[in-house]
Design a protein around this motif. Structure first.
Motif: not given
Length: 274
Positions: A158-166, A168-171, A175-178, A180-188
């Motif tokens: 519900g809280y982590v959109p696939d588009e945001v992760l994609e 970050a990967r394009v940039d 996966e660990l950085r994605v 730590r920096s995106i998934g974990l803050p959204m899942l706080k």
């Protein structure tokens, strides 16, 4: 009339809910004589300072040693459990690998197994690796929570959109950085929820410690109070210390909830794609 009926029902429900807490708060200030006589809601037999002094000095002040042990078990176990659960739930949600749904089904089966049913196997495993009667015998089982993994997957969906992760990967993020920096803050918010559930479970539980520990200096506060309660017949003064210690033992759970509830509320708006 309907509004008055609803308000009356709510008032009765609130009274039913808070009366045991009120009883415990008043009883904590009563001396053993008042407790033995059932003299709770009268202005007699109050001795709060005496109860606190007795609690501090009883058995060499071991109560506060138990209290610190509980803080170690609950904070350490719940924090690590929440991190493991969030990482596992995120992986189940965002990655595809062989047997994923079957493995997640095994996790769901773990939710159905009562924790008390696993204590004996855990004791036998701990005895094999010589961890019985150590801090690790209580801490290690506390970091695993199948329900936390299930809850983390729900939060991740519900809280982590696939588009945001994609993006970050394009940039070029790994996966660990994605995570730590995106998934974990959204899942706080999910992290906070799992941590609160596990903290409460560890803080209130005592059966695992009862089986694993024989050194009373390693007891959590719940087990220590249980042992004192069983000795009330031999020493009636312990009943006041048990009630007073129970009131003090509630404080960390309430304080943690009050401190973390803002992170919990923030989850209501997390994970939106703009």
């Amino acid at each position: 009339m309907s509004g008055a009926a609803v308000n009356t029902a709510l008032a009765l429900a609130a009274l039913y809910t808070f009366f045991p807490l009120l009883w415990m708060l008043v009883a904590a200030a009563k001396d053993p004589t008042g407790m033995a006589a059932g003299d709770i809601f009268t202005p007699h037999h109050f001795d709060l300072l005496g109860n606190l002094s007795g609690l501090v000095h009883e058995d060499g002040g071991i109560y506060f040693h138990w209290f610190l042990n509980s803080l170690l078990y609950a904070f350490g176990g719940s924090a690590v459990c929440a991190l493991i659960s969030v990482a596992a739930g995120y992986a189940f949600d965002k990655y595809t690998f062989p047997g994923k749904e079957k493995l997640f089904g095994v996790v769901l089966l773990g939710v159905l197994v009562p924790s008390s049913a696993t204590v004996l196997p855990l004791y036998l495993l701990a005895s094999k690796v010589h961890l019985v009667n150590t801090v690790w015998a209580v801490l290690i089982p506390s970091v695993v929570n199948p329900f936390g993994v299930y809850l983390a997957r729900v939060f991740s969906t519900g809280y982590v959109p696939d588009e945001v992760l994609e993006a970050a990967r394009v940039d070029g993020a790994g996966e660990l950085r994605v995570f730590r920096s995106i998934g974990l803050p959204m899942l706080k918010s999910g992290f906070t929820t799992i941590m609160l559930f596990q903290f409460s479970a560890i803080w209130n539980g005592f059966f695992l410690a009862l089986v694993m520990l024989s050194d009373k200096s390693l007891y959590p506060v719940s087990l220590g109070l249980f042992i004192w309660q069983n000795n009330v017949i031999e020493d009636p003064a312990l009943i006041s210390f048990v009630i007073c210690g129970s009131v003090i033992a509630v404080i960390p759970v309430v304080a943690l909830f009050l401190c973390l509830q803002r992170f919990w509320r923030s989850g209501l708006t997390a994970g939106s794609v703009k």
